[in-house]
Scaffold this active site. Structure first.
Site, PDB file in Angstrom:
ATOM      1  N   ASN A 108       0.835  -1.203   0.000  1.00 48.05           N
ATOM      2  CA  ASN A 108       0.000   0.000   0.000  1.00 48.05           C
ATOM      3  C   ASN A 108       0.868   1.250   0.000  1.00 48.05           C
ATOM      4  O   ASN A 108       1.974   1.261   0.537  1.00 48.05           O
ATOM      5  CB  ASN A 108      -0.949   0.001   1.206  1.00 48.05           C
ATOM      6  CG  ASN A 108      -0.377   0.718   2.408  1.00 48.05           C
ATOM      7  OD1 ASN A 108      -0.445   1.953   2.523  1.00 48.05           O
ATOM      8  ND2 ASN A 108       0.225  -0.047   3.323  1.00 48.05           N
ATOM      9  N   PHE A 112      -1.890   8.053   4.530  1.00 52.04           N
ATOM     10  CA  PHE A 112      -2.685   8.631   5.626  1.00 52.04           C
ATOM     11  C   PHE A 112      -3.973   9.288   5.113  1.00 52.04           C
ATOM     12  O   PHE A 112      -4.348  10.388   5.548  1.00 52.04           O
ATOM     13  CB  PHE A 112      -1.869   9.665   6.400  1.00 52.04           C
ATOM     14  CG  PHE A 112      -0.822   9.110   7.328  1.00 52.04           C
ATOM     15  CD1 PHE A 112      -0.700   7.753   7.553  1.00 52.04           C
ATOM     16  CD2 PHE A 112       0.061   9.970   7.984  1.00 52.04           C
ATOM     17  CE1 PHE A 112       0.271   7.257   8.418  1.00 52.04           C
ATOM     18  CE2 PHE A 112       1.035   9.483   8.861  1.00 52.04           C
ATOM     19  CZ  PHE A 112       1.147   8.121   9.073  1.00 52.04           C
ATOM     20  N   SER A 171       5.294   5.128   8.889  1.00 49.81           N
ATOM     21  CA  SER A 171       4.727   4.901   7.566  1.00 49.81           C
ATOM     22  C   SER A 171       5.732   5.317   6.504  1.00 49.81           C
ATOM     23  O   SER A 171       6.319   6.400   6.589  1.00 49.81           O
ATOM     24  CB  SER A 171       3.435   5.701   7.381  1.00 49.81           C
ATOM     25  OG  SER A 171       3.021   5.647   6.017  1.00 49.81           O
ATOM     26  N   ASN A 173       4.900   6.071   3.511  1.00 44.05           N
ATOM     27  CA  ASN A 173       4.146   6.711   2.435  1.00 44.05           C
ATOM     28  C   ASN A 173       3.927   8.208   2.616  1.00 44.05           C
ATOM     29  O   ASN A 173       3.235   8.832   1.823  1.00 44.05           O
ATOM     30  CB  ASN A 173       2.790   6.000   2.279  1.00 44.05           C
ATOM     31  CG  ASN A 173       2.966   4.530   1.959  1.00 44.05           C
ATOM     32  OD1 ASN A 173       3.784   4.168   1.125  1.00 44.05           O
ATOM     33  ND2 ASN A 173       2.218   3.680   2.638  1.00 44.05           N
ATOM     34  N   THR A 174       4.495   8.790   3.662  1.00 48.12           N
ATOM     35  CA  THR A 174       4.530  10.237   3.845  1.00 48.12           C
ATOM     36  C   THR A 174       5.993  10.648   3.820  1.00 48.12           C
ATOM     37  O   THR A 174       6.761  10.258   4.703  1.00 48.12           O
ATOM     38  CB  THR A 174       3.888  10.655   5.180  1.00 48.12           C
ATOM     39  OG1 THR A 174       2.506  10.271   5.177  1.00 48.12           O
ATOM     40  CG2 THR A 174       3.988  12.158   5.384  1.00 48.12           C
ATOM     41  N   LYS A 205       4.917   3.414  17.308  1.00 47.78           N
ATOM     42  CA  LYS A 205       4.983   2.420  16.238  1.00 47.78           C
ATOM     43  C   LYS A 205       6.196   2.694  15.364  1.00 47.78           C
ATOM     44  O   LYS A 205       6.325   3.786  14.798  1.00 47.78           O
ATOM     45  CB  LYS A 205       3.711   2.447  15.396  1.00 47.78           C
ATOM     46  CG  LYS A 205       3.632   1.317  14.365  1.00 47.78           C
ATOM     47  CD  LYS A 205       2.231   1.219  13.780  1.00 47.78           C
ATOM     48  CE  LYS A 205       2.104   0.006  12.885  1.00 47.78           C
ATOM     49  NZ  LYS A 205       0.707  -0.192  12.420  1.00 47.78           N
ATOM     50  N   ASN A 234       5.696  -1.526  11.444  1.00 42.85           N
ATOM     51  CA  ASN A 234       4.876  -1.102  10.322  1.00 42.85           C
ATOM     52  C   ASN A 234       5.211  -1.943   9.084  1.00 42.85           C
ATOM     53  O   ASN A 234       5.854  -2.982   9.189  1.00 42.85           O
ATOM     54  CB  ASN A 234       5.119   0.390  10.058  1.00 42.85           C
ATOM     55  CG  ASN A 234       3.895   1.115   9.570  1.00 42.85           C
ATOM     56  OD1 ASN A 234       3.181   0.617   8.701  1.00 42.85           O
ATOM     57  ND2 ASN A 234       3.624   2.281  10.118  1.00 42.85           N
TER      58      ASN A 234
END
Length: 342
Positions: A108, A112, A171, A173-174, A205, A234
């Site tokens: 993915n 967010f 994450s 993805n940021t 996390k 994660n």
């Protein structure tokens, strides 16, 4: 209901299936779905919170707290909603969610996507938790000029409602978000969030991609700042051998291929913290045997998400049943006795 959710997960476009599953679970919850049967052998106390069982839903499935009651009714001991950011944001462009069926994995790059703290916290506050534990996972907006301020806002808003709050700095993805796991930046972030969390436990996390120096730094910061638990971890940006045609997609990889890496990082963070901080294992957990292995390796709790896509929504109940059998077989009176026994 569970058969319907399984078909949705396997036959539709991954993100469409995700959205419809949340809607179905939300409706099921309002229809008074049954609670899980109490299993005293599986009860676990972590960070002053009484978890009815150690099997939790990881953040990412229910980003906006739309299906808390339905998810609790699947048999989870805890449900973590989010990641929520101070302001609503659409996330990254579609397609951004990929099912790797041959590998029993997911990639993915959602970014967010969520409706913002105000709406999400209001739904979480109104949810029937059914005796389970509710965690709220918070993050920073992609365009934030002060990311620490975003996390502080998230913790301040979530703490009065949640049983615990998780700071998600892992994450992939940021852009630049994972830099907050390092050194002085992490210490500053944790100190600021601790100042506003009140009496609500604060979890952190982290990524499974941290090297030895990164793990040592996180361990020191967690101990120094009195973090209540570490979630390991994660999704990964690494790529083991994958068979699916989607294996080269950008984003975080989760599911079965993450199992070995996640287990190694659990062992490394356990050694680095000297068992001074409770650990929550995530990554590739799809059976009671795997949950039991992580608990024996030092995890007090476990979380899953991607395995639901392949095993179906009956998975939480199967895991708690299998985990109970493992404990009985090896003579453990309860989960706490098995933590770190391996």
């Amino acid at each position: 209901m569970t058969d319907l959710l399984s078909r949705l997960a396997r036959t539709l476009d991954p993100e469409t299936a995700h959205i419809l599953a949340i809607r179905a679970l939300g409706g099921w919850g309002t229809a008074r779905a049954p609670m899980a049967r109490p299993m005293p052998r599986l009860a676990m106390r972590v960070a002053g919170i009484d978890f009815p069982n150690p099997v939790g839903l990881a953040a990412g499935l229910d980003k906006d707290a739309r299906a808390v009651t339905g998810l609790m009714a699947l048999g989870f001991g805890s449900v973590e909603v989010g990641t929520m950011t101070p302001r609503a944001q659409p996330g990254n462009p579609r397609p951004r969610l990929f099912r790797l069926a041959e590998d029993r994995a997911v990639i993915n790059r959602m970014g967010f996507n969520n409706g913002g703290l105000d709406a999400g916290i209001a739904r979480a506050a109104a949810a029937d938790r059914r005796g389970g534990v509710l965690g709220i996972n918070v993050g920073a907006n992609k365009d934030a000029t002060d990311r620490v301020a975003d996390y502080v806002a998230g913790v301040r808003a979530a703490a009065p409602v949640a049983d615990y709050v998780t700071i998600n700095v892992s994450s992939p993805n940021t852009p630049g978000l994972r830099d907050l796991q390092e050194g002085a930046a992490l210490a500053e972030l944790l100190a600021a969030c601790m100042d506003v969390r009140g009496h609500t436990p604060l979890f952190l996390k982290i990524a499974p991609d941290l090297d030895a120096a990164g793990i040592d730094g996180v361990a020191r910061a967690a101990i120094d700042q009195r973090v209540d638990a570490l979630v390991i971890g994660n999704t990964t940006i690494s790529r083991p051998a994958l068979r699916s045609a989607h294996g080269g997609e950008t984003g975080g990889l989760s599911g079965a291929p993450l199992r070995g890496l996640a287990a190694r990082k659990l062992a490394e963070i356990r050694a680095a913290t000297g068992a001074q901080v409770p650990l929550i294992a995530a990554g590739g957990i799809d059976s009671g045997a795997e949950a039991y292995a992580r608990i024996r390796a030092g995890a007090s709790l476990v979380q899953l998400y991607s395995a639901l896509v392949y095993e179906g929504p009956g998975l939480p109940r199967r895991i708690v049943t299998e985990l109970t059998a493992c404990l009985k077989r090896d003579g453990f009176a309860n989960v706490a006795a098995a933590v770190g026994a391996g």
